[in-house]
Design a protein around this motif. Structure first.
Motif, mmCIF file in Angstrom:
data_model
loop_
_atom_site.group_PDB
_atom_site.id
_atom_site.type_symbol
_atom_site.label_atom_id
_atom_site.label_comp_id
_atom_site.label_asym_id
_atom_site.label_seq_id
_atom_site.Cartn_x
_atom_site.Cartn_y
_atom_site.Cartn_z
ATOM 1 N N ALA A 96 -17.065 19.668 14.131
ATOM 2 C CA ALA A 96 -17.924 20.778 14.559
ATOM 3 C C ALA A 96 -18.690 20.385 15.819
ATOM 4 C CB ALA A 96 -18.895 21.155 13.444
ATOM 5 N N GLU A 97 -19.157 19.161 15.815
ATOM 6 C CA GLU A 97 -19.915 18.644 16.946
ATOM 7 C C GLU A 97 -19.103 18.773 18.243
ATOM 8 O OE1 GLU A 97 -22.985 17.945 16.518
ATOM 9 O OE2 GLU A 97 -23.213 17.538 18.670
ATOM 10 N N GLY A 98 -17.806 18.504 18.159
ATOM 11 C CA GLY A 98 -16.949 18.557 19.344
ATOM 12 C C GLY A 98 -16.430 19.955 19.644
ATOM 13 N N SER A 99 -16.980 20.951 18.983
ATOM 14 C CA SER A 99 -16.492 22.317 19.181
ATOM 15 C C SER A 99 -17.512 23.134 19.988
ATOM 16 C CB SER A 99 -16.231 22.940 17.801
ATOM 17 O OG SER A 99 -15.524 24.145 17.935
ATOM 18 N N THR A 100 -17.411 24.441 19.900
ATOM 19 C CA THR A 100 -18.291 25.304 20.700
ATOM 20 C C THR A 100 -19.690 25.392 20.094
ATOM 21 O OG1 THR A 100 -17.712 27.218 19.386
ATOM 22 C CG2 THR A 100 -16.314 26.763 21.290
ATOM 23 N N ASP A 101 -20.634 25.905 20.858
ATOM 24 C CA ASP A 101 -21.998 26.088 20.375
ATOM 25 C C ASP A 101 -22.029 27.004 19.157
ATOM 26 O OD1 ASP A 101 -22.941 24.481 22.297
ATOM 27 O OD2 ASP A 101 -23.703 26.095 23.611
ATOM 28 N N ALA A 102 -21.219 28.078 19.236
ATOM 29 C CA ALA A 102 -21.203 29.050 18.137
ATOM 30 C C ALA A 102 -20.735 28.381 16.853
ATOM 31 C CB ALA A 102 -20.276 30.212 18.494
ATOM 32 N N VAL A 103 -19.685 27.538 16.966
ATOM 33 C CA VAL A 103 -19.174 26.831 15.788
ATOM 34 C C VAL A 103 -20.231 25.885 15.250
ATOM 35 C CG1 VAL A 103 -17.545 25.056 15.045
ATOM 36 C CG2 VAL A 103 -16.725 27.055 16.335
ATOM 37 N N ARG A 104 -20.864 25.157 16.140
ATOM 38 C CA ARG A 104 -21.898 24.205 15.708
ATOM 39 C C ARG A 104 -22.972 24.908 14.883
ATOM 40 N NH1 ARG A 104 -21.032 21.234 20.379
ATOM 41 N NH2 ARG A 104 -22.432 22.499 21.646
ATOM 42 N N ASP B 3 -15.363 13.767 -1.920
ATOM 43 C CA ASP B 3 -15.064 12.452 -2.491
ATOM 44 C C ASP B 3 -13.787 12.431 -3.324
ATOM 45 O OD1 ASP B 3 -15.904 13.906 -4.615
ATOM 46 O OD2 ASP B 3 -17.393 12.458 -5.316
ATOM 47 N N TYR B 4 -12.846 13.311 -3.014
ATOM 48 C CA TYR B 4 -11.543 13.220 -3.668
ATOM 49 C C TYR B 4 -10.486 13.066 -2.582
ATOM 50 C CZ TYR B 4 -7.610 13.922 -6.738
ATOM 51 O OH TYR B 4 -6.452 13.724 -7.432
ATOM 52 N N GLY B 5 -9.466 12.265 -2.874
ATOM 53 C CA GLY B 5 -8.413 12.047 -1.887
ATOM 54 C C GLY B 5 -9.044 11.545 -0.595
ATOM 55 N N THR B 6 -8.812 12.258 0.508
ATOM 56 C CA THR B 6 -9.414 11.836 1.782
ATOM 57 C C THR B 6 -10.491 12.817 2.223
ATOM 58 O OG1 THR B 6 -7.849 13.133 3.088
ATOM 59 C CG2 THR B 6 -7.166 10.894 2.500
ATOM 60 N N GLY B 7 -10.756 13.831 1.407
ATOM 61 C CA GLY B 7 -11.756 14.835 1.781
ATOM 62 C C GLY B 7 -11.204 15.881 2.732
ATOM 63 N N ALA B 8 -9.881 15.835 2.949
ATOM 64 C CA ALA B 8 -9.232 16.828 3.820
ATOM 65 C C ALA B 8 -7.912 17.212 3.180
ATOM 66 C CB ALA B 8 -8.980 16.221 5.205
ATOM 67 N N VAL B 9 -7.514 18.481 3.292
ATOM 68 C CA VAL B 9 -6.238 18.900 2.713
ATOM 69 C C VAL B 9 -5.405 19.653 3.739
ATOM 70 C CG1 VAL B 9 -7.340 19.146 0.448
ATOM 71 C CG2 VAL B 9 -6.888 21.189 1.803
ATOM 72 N N MET B 10 -4.074 19.536 3.534
ATOM 73 C CA MET B 10 -3.188 20.455 4.251
ATOM 74 C C MET B 10 -3.064 21.656 3.319
ATOM 75 S SD MET B 10 0.545 18.703 3.595
ATOM 76 C CE MET B 10 1.609 19.431 2.347
ATOM 77 N N ALA B 11 -3.343 22.840 3.844
ATOM 78 C CA ALA B 11 -3.332 24.011 2.978
ATOM 79 C C ALA B 11 -1.964 24.664 3.005
ATOM 80 C CB ALA B 11 -4.399 24.995 3.417
ATOM 81 N N ASP C 110 -18.355 13.512 6.855
ATOM 82 C CA ASP C 110 -18.684 13.129 8.230
ATOM 83 C C ASP C 110 -17.656 13.724 9.196
ATOM 84 O OD1 ASP C 110 -20.760 11.728 7.205
ATOM 85 O OD2 ASP C 110 -19.748 9.772 7.289
ATOM 86 N N LEU C 111 -16.408 13.816 8.726
ATOM 87 C CA LEU C 111 -15.343 14.357 9.563
ATOM 88 C C LEU C 111 -15.649 15.793 9.984
ATOM 89 C CD1 LEU C 111 -12.450 14.245 10.764
ATOM 90 C CD2 LEU C 111 -11.614 15.016 8.521
ATOM 91 N N ALA C 112 -16.086 16.603 9.007
ATOM 92 C CA ALA C 112 -16.390 18.005 9.323
ATOM 93 C C ALA C 112 -17.483 18.074 10.378
ATOM 94 C CB ALA C 112 -16.810 18.746 8.049
#
Ligand code: ANZ
Length: 844
Positions: free
Chosen positions: A273-281, A335-343, A267-269
């Protein structure tokens, strides 16, 4: 004349055991110590096969052994009779799954009886009986009340062939465990058991099982639960109020983070994306669709080129305020960790592959060439005497493509510089905690257990849905919620439970206010049924409760469990979980269901797994017809260590049958009278007999069944020799040996043993006789062979009493011809004596 007709014997002793209740364990006045021996109960798909013949032979050996040793042994049997195979077979044949299932049970039962398994049949159970699954429903409601059974919408494993969801444990390498179809992901609302609440206990309690469970099973469970320790770090996101937390096992590398990645299906992704530009969406929407079409197998393939979409959003690194671009990429799982990573591409291979693919910065923060321990490295010299210096890894992962995963000291990391990785992890967690931007955290591979299935042949979930969507447990006094009959239902898999079409059954009333309501139409995963069945055997006929806690206290946990390694995770993990739940609910006083576990190997044919399609199937019933039960049991026991595979082409049931006939003939030939004590006779044979009586218990407890059978064969031969020699069949040692053979055989070949016992003049079943203890005086070795060495070479041997004193042994050794010859006229300078085995002489 007495005939050894194995089939007649089987019929005779089966009815004897039935009539006398030989294997029943329901006498409350029984004061013998107890053992609970259990085989994994069979699934009734057709008749028993050779795999059953093996596993149940081993389980029965253990049960009969303890019984013969004076224990009150509970050895029950039942059927795991709900499940997909019955339903699929029923659809194929157009019959009711009930008819198919119960016909198979009858067939298997007949085969078990012929096989001579010492079950207490009065406790027989079938999980598809309402009398059983009523208690599955009770268990479900107990867990529902505690919040341990819950519904949620999430991405689930979907088998497109069976048209039902699967638990994570039922997906093997991306495929359906049952049918092999490639599993898909779908978002659905399903029922779960909260096994993740028990992850730490399931992991930590494995320690109690070490030594009595196969190490491999313990390792597989550890791995499956997959606990990682590390930290959660909170990153602010520009243009968003809430922070995003990532889970990392390497918080020490926080200064090396150069971007952030979120799972595309999260849902985060979508929100970013929703809050980004049209091209990103637009790009994100395309990407998300592409990801959804790829299978789990594809996603976990590390060699696949990395894909992803830049979301044109930025995260702020809490330790240095750096702006990190945020990407969505499918190598991060929702569904692992928080679904987000610091790369941290310099130190994580997946991140590095991604950074190189999309030209993102790489920053080294751990100098893996800096020594971290105090040990001084040993430096080798070359031929010229110059030091050979080890080649140091290149600290340029962006160029080499190899992430630096090893130990080392921190660099480019401000306050952490110079610290070892381990110290830096500790320090940064303290720092983050103090700043309120992070904390120590654990993450687990284990997911909650998805227990609802959209199929007919299972336990109905005892929940009623109110018109407003509210969930109501069916009151206990209305249990069981019985499965409706199949008439009018279409069992064809179609993604929705066939129960939905049973309108009369579905339409019910809300138990709270009597308003119209609908029954839940899903059924439970059959692993729920098998997660607690050992307890039901203790109160199999109790209509008032799942089990009697007093009986559970008496018999549990199971002392010896026997079954296939294919259950290393699924069934064994679920049983351990439910046992802990029942403990927490106050129903039992123990936390592990199975004290000891034996995994038998497979029965192969010509080196391959047996199957109809390969045409190498050996039918158990045909083997039974041909050789009889005892010969098959002995063949299984004799084949090798029970954990090893048995190739049926390499063993000889015919050889076993001949051995049993030879053993039986001894009983016929004995001419001395039966007596309460054993009396003298051929000393050598007596020693061999008592050695077997002394060793068979330890060998059986160590599962060295093959060694016991080999020793039995030797004793049978030795006894025959004594009969054929001067002593003859009237020698009391011959009776003694033959009785001992029958006693040991009673564990391995019960029919032959019972009949020998009766031919030897005993009344009743050999199982009630117990065991003859070995006479310790006959176990003492009469003589041992001492070795005589001169100057390190063996020159002679001498037979001496085991208790000989060193001086006497030295004197004897010096007198041997070999020693005299070797010493000649040399002077003896030293003699070392290790009585009774070695005398070592040195000369000059
Ligand atoms: C930064 C980092 C730096 C990481 C480094 C590793 C090495 P295990 O051991 O399996 O628990 N990770 C976290 N959540 C993830 C997810 N949902 N999908 C894919 N990867 C995820 O792995 C934990 C590591 O896997 C975490 O630590 C994170 O990458 C990544 F030098 O964070 B690490």
């Amino acid at each position: 004349a007495i005939e050894y007709d194995v089939h007649a014997l089987q019929v005779k002793w089966q009815s004897y055991w039935d009539e006398h209740g030989t294997f029943r364990t329901d006498d409350p006045a029984d004061t013998r110590p107890r053992k609970y021996v259990l085989d994994m109960f069979p699934y009734p798909s057709g008749d028993l096969h050779m795999g059953h013949a093996e596993a149940f032979a081993f389980g029965d050996i253990v049960a009969r052994y303890w019984r013969q040793q004076g224990f009150n042994v509970l050895h029950p049997i039942g059927w795991d009779s709900f499940g997909l195979p019955a339903e699929n077979a029923a659809i194929k044949r157009g019959v009711d799954p009930r008819d198919w299932t119960y016909a198979n049970i009858e067939q298997q039962k007949t085969s078990f009886r012929r096989y001579g398994t010492s079950f207490d049949w009065s406790r027989e159970l079938h999980t598809s009986d309402p009398e059983y699954y009523k208690w599955n429903q009770w268990l479900f409601l107990e867990m529902f009340k505690k919040g341990l059974a819950y519904r949620k919408a999430s991405w689930v494993n979907w088998c497109p062939n069976d048209q039902t969801v699967l638990a994570n444990e039922q997906v093997v390498e991306g495929r359906c465990e049952r049918c092999g179809a490639v599993v898909e992901k779908q978002k659905k609302t399903q029922w779960y058991f909260k096994i993740t609440d028990y992850a730490d206990r399931l992991l930590d309690d494995l320690k109690q099982l070490e030594g009595s469970w196969p190490a491999k099973v313990i390792a597989m469970q550890r791995n499956w639960i997959g606990r990682s320790t590390g930290a959660e770090v909170d990153f602010a996101i520009e243009g968003r109020d809430e922070k995003v937390s990532v889970f990392t096992t390497r918080p020490d590398t926080l200064f090396g983070a150069t971007f952030m990645v979120v799972a595309p299906e999260s849902d985060l992704a979508a929100e970013l994306a929703e809050g980004s530009t049209d091209a990103v969406r637009a790009a994100f929407a395309d990407y998300r669709q592409q990801v959804q079409q790829s299978t789990e197998i594809e996603r976990q393939d590390a060699s696949r080129p990395k894909t992803g979409v830049f979301l044109d959003r930025f995260a702020i690194n809490p330790v240095n305020g750096e702006r990190l671009p945020v990407w969505a990429a499918d190598y991060v799982l929702a569904d692992y960790g928080t679904g987000a990573v610091m790369a941290v591409p310099a130190h994580d291979q997946r991140d590095l592959d991604f950074a190189r693919a999309f030209d993102l910065p790489v920053r080294v923060v751990v100098d893996v060439n800096a020594p971290v321990t105090g040990a001084i490295p040993v430096i080798e010299l070359d031929e010229q005497g110059d030091p050979i210096l080890p080649e140091l890894p290149d600290l340029n992962p962006a160029a080499t493509g190899e992430a630096l995963a090893g130990e080392g000291r921190l660099m480019n990391s401000g306050p952490l510089d110079g610290l070892s990785k381990q110290h830096a992890i500790k320090r940064i967690i303290e720092q983050l905690t103090a700043d309120g931007t992070g904390r120590a955290a654990k993450s687990y591979r284990l997911r909650d257990w998805l227990i609802s299935r959209q199929r007919y042949w299972g336990t109905p979930i005892p929940i009623v849905h109110g018109a407003d969507g509210s969930l109501h447990p069916v009151p206990l006094e209305q249990l069981p919620v019985e499965l409706p009959r199949t008439e009018g239902l279409d069992l064809q898999p179609k993604g929705q439970s066939p129960l939905g079409a049973a309108t009369e059954w579905v339409e019910t009333v809300n138990p709270v206010d009597g308003s119209p309501a609908l029954r839940d139409t899903d059924t439970m995963d059959t692993f729920v049924d098998s997660s607690w069945y050992p307890l039901r055997f203790l109160s199999a006929n109790d209509e008032t409760r799942a089990f009697d806690p007093a009986e559970a206290e008496k018999w549990s946990p199971v002392d010896q469990y026997v079954g296939g390694v294919e259950h290393a995770i699924l069934h064994l993990l679920y049983s351990r979980f439910i046992t802990k739940v029942l403990y927490d609910l106050g129903h039992i006083t123990f936390t592990e269901p199975f004290k000891a576990l034996l995994n038998q190997g497979m029965v192969l044919m010509d080196g391959a797994k047996m199957s109809k399609s390969k045409g190498n199937l050996v039918e158990f019933v045909e083997q039974l017809d041909q050789y009889g039960a005892d010969a098959i049991r002995v063949t299984m026991a004799f084949a090798g260590p029970p954990e090893d595979d048995i190739d049926w082409a390499d063993v000889s049931a015919n050889g076993s049958a001949k051995f049993l006939a030879r053993a039986f003939r001894l009983a016929k030939d004995v001419t001395s009278e039966r007596d309460v004590v054993w009396k003298g006779g051929d000393e050598k044979l007596r020693r061999q007999t008592h050695r077997l009586l002394a060793d068979a218990p330890g060998l059986t407890e160590a599962f060295k069944f093959n060694v016991v059978v080999a020793r039995l064969m030797e004793l049978v031969n030795a006894t025959r020799k004594t009969i054929d020699s001067g002593a003859g069949a009237g020698d009391p040692a011959v009776r003694e040996a033959t009785e001992a053979i029958a006693l040991v055989l009673s564990i391995y070949a019960p029919y032959t043993a019972e009949e020998m016992w009766s031919v030897l003049g005993y009344e009743g079943s050999i199982t009630s006789f117990g065991w003859r203890k070995a006479d310790p005086t006959l176990l003492v070795e009469q003589s041992v062979t001492a070795v005589v060495q001169v100057d390190g070479k063996v020159r002679d041997r001498v037979d001496v009493p085991p208790t000989i004193d060193p001086d006497a042994l030295q004197a004897l050794a010096l007198e041997t011809a070999g020693a005299k010859r070797a010493i000649g006229d040399k002077a003896i300078v030293n003699v070392v004596v290790r009585a009774p085995r070695i005398v070592s002489i040195s000369t000059k």
